[in-house]
Design a protein around this motif. Structure first.
Motif, PDB file in Angstrom:
ATOM      1  N   GLN A   6     -41.216 -22.780   9.672  1.00 46.99           N
ATOM      2  CA  GLN A   6     -39.823 -23.192   9.479  1.00 46.99           C
ATOM      3  C   GLN A   6     -38.937 -22.015   9.851  1.00 46.99           C
ATOM      4  N   THR A  58     -33.260 -21.950   6.844  1.00 46.40           N
ATOM      5  CA  THR A  58     -33.021 -22.685   5.601  1.00 46.40           C
ATOM      6  C   THR A  58     -31.563 -22.505   5.200  1.00 46.40           C
ATOM      7  N   ASN A  59     -31.162 -23.193   4.132  1.00 48.30           N
ATOM      8  CA  ASN A  59     -29.803 -23.022   3.601  1.00 48.30           C
ATOM      9  C   ASN A  59     -29.634 -21.685   2.887  1.00 48.30           C
ATOM     10  N   ASN A 117     -42.486 -17.383  -0.698  1.00 47.34           N
ATOM     11  CA  ASN A 117     -42.396 -16.506   0.484  1.00 47.34           C
ATOM     12  C   ASN A 117     -42.590 -15.047   0.115  1.00 47.34           C
ATOM     13  N   ARG A 169     -42.439 -22.402   5.586  1.00 48.36           N
ATOM     14  CA  ARG A 169     -41.864 -23.278   4.573  1.00 48.36           C
ATOM     15  C   ARG A 169     -42.478 -22.984   3.215  1.00 48.36           C
ATOM     16  N   THR A 170     -41.624 -22.926   2.201  1.00 49.45           N
ATOM     17  CA  THR A 170     -42.101 -22.689   0.848  1.00 49.45           C
ATOM     18  C   THR A 170     -42.861 -23.905   0.308  1.00 49.45           C
ATOM     19  N   ASN A 193     -38.617 -28.528  -0.307  1.00 45.66           N
ATOM     20  CA  ASN A 193     -39.079 -27.219   0.157  1.00 45.66           C
ATOM     21  C   ASN A 193     -38.387 -26.777   1.438  1.00 45.66           C
ATOM     22  N   ARG A 194     -37.875 -27.715   2.202  1.00 48.08           N
ATOM     23  CA  ARG A 194     -37.242 -27.368   3.475  1.00 48.08           C
ATOM     24  C   ARG A 194     -35.878 -26.698   3.290  1.00 48.08           C
ATOM     25  N   ALA A 195     -35.267 -26.870   2.124  1.00 45.94           N
ATOM     26  CA  ALA A 195     -33.884 -26.426   1.947  1.00 45.94           C
ATOM     27  C   ALA A 195     -33.748 -24.921   1.761  1.00 45.94           C
ATOM     28  N   HIS A 196     -34.695 -24.281   1.042  1.00 42.08           N
ATOM     29  CA  HIS A 196     -34.554 -22.872   0.710  1.00 42.08           C
ATOM     30  C   HIS A 196     -35.904 -22.161   0.761  1.00 42.08           C
ATOM     31  N   TYR A 197     -35.866 -20.900   1.170  1.00 41.98           N
ATOM     32  CA  TYR A 197     -37.020 -20.034   0.970  1.00 41.98           C
ATOM     33  C   TYR A 197     -37.142 -19.732  -0.524  1.00 41.98           C
ATOM     34  N   ALA A 253     -32.362 -17.320   7.213  1.00 43.87           N
ATOM     35  CA  ALA A 253     -31.935 -17.942   5.962  1.00 43.87           C
ATOM     36  C   ALA A 253     -30.416 -17.971   5.872  1.00 43.87           C
TER      37      ALA A 253
END
Length: 280
Positions: A19, A22-23, A70, A88-89, A98-102, A136
């Motif tokens: 990934q 992320t946001n 991560n 991806r976390t 999980n896709r939104a943030h580390y 990020a």
């Protein structure tokens, strides 16, 4: 930054999904008791991190491909690599969230070692900055933001809510709603410079003329203009003839000359009146 890499931990490259962005980053804690021994023994921190990865890989329900996070941050200020950059976390199990943030986990828990040390907070900031440098976004949140959990615990979440500052650094205060930032003051000055031939205006009246007096003067002018429009509308309504007389045209021309910006409004009023006449 004191970084402990996967290679130093004896781990192979992560098998977690790739990934690139992320946001932002979410902060986590272990959510289980954590021994106070970590405060005095960095080797215990490394052992704790390895044990977390081993437990995740053994979890057949979530089917983790690697340790869920991560990075981890220990009480001694070390940033411990987990899935690392561009992976991806798995901190939310197998959910799309999980896709939104580390994810960065502080090695604190629900009992025992519960309060992060200043070096740990520094290490989390190191991880946030590292991930921001590699795709990020700017968001820094707690795991509980958007997910039903107590994570990252009270002390860590309070730090996140303060803006996740580095220890010893005071966060920049957010201006109150009734105050202006310097940028807004500069924008306001430009507006008035374009309308008022005055160069001494400064932020909050710190110049040779009170800024708020200038604003009050502008408000008075605007109020007078509104009243003038209303008076002109009354004059148009009072017209009975289908065509304006020369005197009436002269009077309207004088009003327009005094307030050129009102010409469009006068035209609208006249048009509305004529439309009413035609409809009658």
């Amino acid at each position: 930054m004191k970084l402990v890499t996967r290679a130093a931990l004896g781990w192979p490259p992560s098998a977690a999904p790739l990934q690139s962005a992320t946001n932002g980053v979410k902060v986590h804690y272990e959510g289980t008791p954590v021994s106070l021994r970590l405060l005095d023994d960095h080797n215990a921190c490394l052992a704790e991190w390895k044990a977390i990865r081993a437990s995740h890989l053994a979890n057949t329900v979530e089917n983790y491909s690697d340790v869920a996070y991560n990075y981890a941050a220990c009480p001694h200020g070390y940033l411990l690599e987990g899935r690392g950059i561009g992976r991806r976390t798995g901190a939310n199990g197998n959910q799309d969230l999980n896709r939104a943030h580390y994810a960065i986990v502080g090695l604190v828990g629900s009992s025992g070692l519960t309060t992060p040390t200043d070096p740990m907070l520094d290490a989390i900031r190191d991880g946030i900055d590292l991930l921001r440098d590699n795709g990020a976004g700017r968001e820094v949140k707690g795991h509980r933001d958007g997910y039903a959990t107590d994570c990252p615990g009270g002390p860590l979440y309070a730090w996140v809510q303060r803006g996740a500052p580095r220890p010893g650094v005071t966060p920049t205060p957010i201006p109150e709603e009734d105050d202006m930032t310097p940028e807004q003051a500069t924008q306001l000055k430009k507006i008035y410079d374009a309308q008022v031939p005055y160069s001494g205006w400064q932020y909050k009246g710190q110049g040779t003329q009170d800024a708020w007096a200038l604003l009050n003067s502008a408000a008075t002018t605007a109020t007078a203009a509104v009243k003038s429009v209303a008076a002109l509308g009354a004059k148009v309504d009072a017209l009975k003839q289908p065509v304006l007389t020369s005197d009436q045209l002269t009077a309207l021309a004088a009003q327009v000359a005094a307030h050129p910006t009102l010409a469009d409004r006068i035209a609208e009023l006249v048009a509305d009146k004529l439309a009413t006449r035609l409809a009658d």
